[in-house]
Enzyme design. Structure first.
Site, PDB file in Angstrom:
ATOM      1  N   HIS A 461      39.222  45.889  37.482  1.00 47.42           N
ATOM      2  CA  HIS A 461      38.698  44.729  38.219  1.00 47.42           C
ATOM      3  C   HIS A 461      39.084  43.418  37.521  1.00 47.42           C
ATOM      4  O   HIS A 461      39.668  42.521  38.121  1.00 47.42           O
ATOM      5  CB  HIS A 461      37.168  44.848  38.321  1.00 47.42           C
ATOM      6  N   GLU A 462      38.773  43.346  36.237  1.00 46.36           N
ATOM      7  CA  GLU A 462      39.061  42.105  35.505  1.00 46.36           C
ATOM      8  C   GLU A 462      40.567  41.882  35.401  1.00 46.36           C
ATOM      9  O   GLU A 462      41.037  40.746  35.419  1.00 46.36           O
ATOM     10  CB  GLU A 462      38.406  42.120  34.119  1.00 46.36           C
ATOM     11  N   HIS A 465      41.739  40.071  38.454  1.00 52.17           N
ATOM     12  CA  HIS A 465      41.565  38.612  38.326  1.00 52.17           C
ATOM     13  C   HIS A 465      42.676  38.028  37.454  1.00 52.17           C
ATOM     14  O   HIS A 465      43.206  36.958  37.736  1.00 52.17           O
ATOM     15  CB  HIS A 465      40.225  38.281  37.660  1.00 52.17           C
ATOM     16  N   HIS A 468      45.818  37.492  39.318  1.00 51.34           N
ATOM     17  CA  HIS A 468      45.699  36.321  40.199  1.00 51.34           C
ATOM     18  C   HIS A 468      46.022  35.037  39.416  1.00 51.34           C
ATOM     19  O   HIS A 468      46.612  34.103  39.947  1.00 51.34           O
ATOM     20  CB  HIS A 468      44.261  36.292  40.732  1.00 51.34           C
TER      21      HIS A 468
END
Ligand SMILES: [Zn+2]
Length: 671
Positions: A461-462, A465, A468
């Protein structure tokens, strides 16, 4: 000597020189950086030349470089490696930074320059990104109340200040209620509780200076207690106390505060020209209108409720089999669901762990990024703020892309949770700057470190990010990386979690720490199935909260929020045995600040998109389809906030997302 925070960073990749920075440097550096930024802002506002995009918007983009440097280092260490000195600095800095930024947004001369540019926007010959940055900058000022004059201006200031006070009181009351209540357990009461709950209860007892183990209202203790304790009377007592947080009467009662907050928010929205607070709040989000949010939540509500009622019937039969009459109650649900989970999907965490090595999972996240986006990762030896931190240079076809820092282990000096931040955001103006991105997690240290499946998902998940931020390819920093609408920002991160679930990824990287063998197929199947367990319950408790949040803010403020909450739940047919995930008197997302007010839906909004976006890869026949990966990078991962979120999604997928993939993903309809 120059303060090392403000000096030119001549380190590799211009990383912060952590080995040269000491805590004494922060306060004087902040002082200087704030003064420098204020001088830059004053110069822009007082510029005798007519406003132009360059002398106003670009000048604002270029301002504050020193402040960015100081704050990026400070907030990194304050969050991930704090100490009493850093905590004291943070208490000192927070109100000063808030005052600094509200002073800028209240600067009338600056606002009128932006307003003039906004008027002339069609004649300025701007690129699409420039037009967007102008729109966003102007809108931020408008939403802060910069266009208001006289009484309205004074009133909005008073409202903001009162809301800040009320938000703090709400939080403090909640903390007080959580701190004051605990339930002592005798040794006999511990029966049936697993070892980790017993030791957490003993630790909590020691902390409360009780005679023995206690159950507190901390989610990490009460939820496992409700899950495992066979003592129905104790479960009921604990649940009732948990549900009553913020509604116990007396001076910590939050109900009056909630009513006043809703009233002030409605007034604020009207002063700013919006029909109500939800319209004001959603105007900047991908969802755009309350009607769109309601439609999404209700589309999920009915199938979730149907599943929850069916599950509830199974659990009630188990309750009967235990010789208990009467309906299934909210303090029974987790207990019987856990029994059922054990019977149907028992997944032995202890047997699973040796297959999930931290280093192998990092490798898995990197390898997926290589197969999808052609990124390569090479370890970097640079000074960082803690010996547990690691850094990699990220390249593509040999060209530098970013520096990625991983700080994975829990320690006393780190706040809880996991997060991603850019110590430096990607931009090309006023000069090219490559991103420096950090992932911070709280995994247990070990040799080698082993993860739970949830930990591995957090890691992916991290890292989503981080992608991105690292793949960002825009001109202006204010729209770089994760600077997107709140209901869009979790798309890349939640989407990346799907690659962990690709069987070939676990097959290759989930290898036994001692034998090196791959995870056996039955275990792998159980891991993937377990993710869907009890989703009816989880979706219902979440959606009920999200709908109450929405209805509080869409329309006139309710005089009695508790009555409004009851009406909303009645209207949707809330199942008797399920409580809201967060009821009004302790709904901190909505009342502790403005962050998630009229925005609690956004977790599900993102999940709708990530399920739908991953389906694009499934439709293409491969989780690593290069064309889909290229489209994802071109339209979502590289574009930051440079275009409208819905437009970006349509560019990637050809249409807006529907809820079908989410319902399938949560097991709420047949796949
Ligand atoms: Zn996230």
């Amino acid at each position: 000597m120059t303060n090392p925070l403000l000096a030119d960073w001549t380190t590799p990749f211009a990383l912060a020189p952590f080995d040269a920075i000491s805590d004494e440097d922060f306060a004087p550096a902040l002082e200087q950086a704030l003064a420098a930024h204020r001088a830059e802002i004053d110069a822009i506002a007082a510029d005798p030349a007519d406003p132009s995009f360059a002398n106003t918007v670009e000048a604002l983009e270029a301002a504050g470089t020193a402040l960015d440097k100081v704050l990026s280092v400070f907030f990194t260490v304050a969050g991930a490696d704090s100490n009493p000195q850093r905590e004291a600095l943070q208490r000192d800095f927070s109100p000063r930074l808030a005052a600094h930024f509200s002073e800028i947004s209240a600067n009338k001369a600056l606002f009128w320059r932006l307003a003039a540019l906004w008027e002339q926007r069609d004649t300025l010959d701007l690129t699409a990104e420039q037009a967007r940055v102008l729109m966003l900058t102007h809108r931020n000022f408008l939403r802060a109340g910069a266009a208001l004059e006289g009484d309205a201006e004074q009133r909005i200031k008073a409202i903001k200040s009162r809301l800040a006070t009320l938000g703090t009181e709400f939080t403090q009351n909640l903390l007080a209620d959580e701190r004051d209540w605990f339930m002592e357990l005798s040794e006999a009461d511990l029966e049936g509780l697993p070892g980790f709950v017993v030791s957490a209860a003993r630790a909590a007892g020691a902390e409360k200076q009780a005679k023995g183990p206690v159950i507190t209202l901390s989610r990490s203790l009460i939820v496992p207690f409700l899950q495992f304790s066979p003592r129905r009377d104790l479960r009921e007592k604990a649940y009732r106390a948990w549900a009553a947080r913020g509604a116990n009467g007396g001076k910590t009662d939050n109900r009056g505060i909630a009513a006043e907050i809703l009233k002030l928010r409605a007034e604020r929205a009207q002063l700013l020209g919006y029909e109500n607070f939800a319209a004001y709040k959603l105007d900047t989000e991908m969802a755009k209108t309350p009607a769109n949010v309601r439609e999404l939540l209700l589309a999920v509500w009915e199938p979730a409720k149907a599943r929850a009622l069916a599950d509830g019937a199974v659990l009630e039969a188990m309750l009967r089999a235990d010789g208990i009459a009467g309906p299934l109650e909210p303090w029974d649900w987790r207990y019987y669901a856990e029994k059922r989970r054990k019977a149907e999907h028992d997944l032995d965490e202890a047997a699973l762990k040796p297959f999930l090595q931290l280093d192998r999972m990092i490798e898995a996240a990197f390898t997926c990024a290589h197969r999808l986006f052609g990124l390569d990762f090479a370890p970097l030896d640079v000074p960082l703020y803690h010996p547990d931190c690691r850094a990699w240079e990220v390249t593509r076809d040999g060209a530098h892309v970013a520096v990625f820092i991983g700080d994975y282990f829990a320690r006393g000096s780190k706040r809880s949770g996991a997060w991603c931040s850019a110590m430096r955001s990607q931009a090309k103006f006023p000069e090219v700057q490559a991103p420096v991105v950090i992932n911070v997690c709280n995994f247990a240290k070990g040799d080698p470190a082993l993860l739970s499946y949830d930990d591995a998902r957090t890691l992916f998940h991290e890292f989503g990010h981080a992608l991105h931020q690292m793949l960002s390819d825009v001109t202006y920093e204010s729209v770089s990386g994760t600077s997107v609408a709140r209901d869009f920002v979790e798309l890349p991160s939640q989407l990346y979690e799907h690659w962990l679930e690709v069987p070939e990824v676990l097959g290759e990287f989930a290898t036994h720490v001692e034998t090196g063998e791959a995870m056996p197929k039955p275990m792998l199947d159980k891991v993937l199935e377990a993710a869907n367990f009890d989703q009816g319950f989880q979706t219902v408790e979440y959606v009920a909260s999200a709908l109450v949040d929405l209805e509080f803010h869409d329309g006139p403020a309710p005089a009695d929020p508790m009555q409004k909450q009851a009406e909303v739940l009645e209207a949707i047919g809330m199942p008797h045995a399920i409580g809201m995930r967060h009821a009004t008197p302790h709904f901190a997302h909505v009342f502790s600040g403005d962050g998630y007010s009229s925005g609690y839906y956004s977790y599900m909004w993102s999940e709708v998109m990530d399920a739908d976006a991953f389906e694009a890869f499934e439709e293409a026949g491969s989780a690593f389809d290069r064309d889909r990966a290229r489209a994802l990078e071109a339209n979502i991962l590289s574009t930051g906030g440079s275009r409208d979120a819905a437009e970006l999604y349509i560019a990637f997928r050809g249409r807006l997302p529907g809820v079908e993939a989410l319902l399938k993903g949560r097991g709420l309809v047949a796949a």
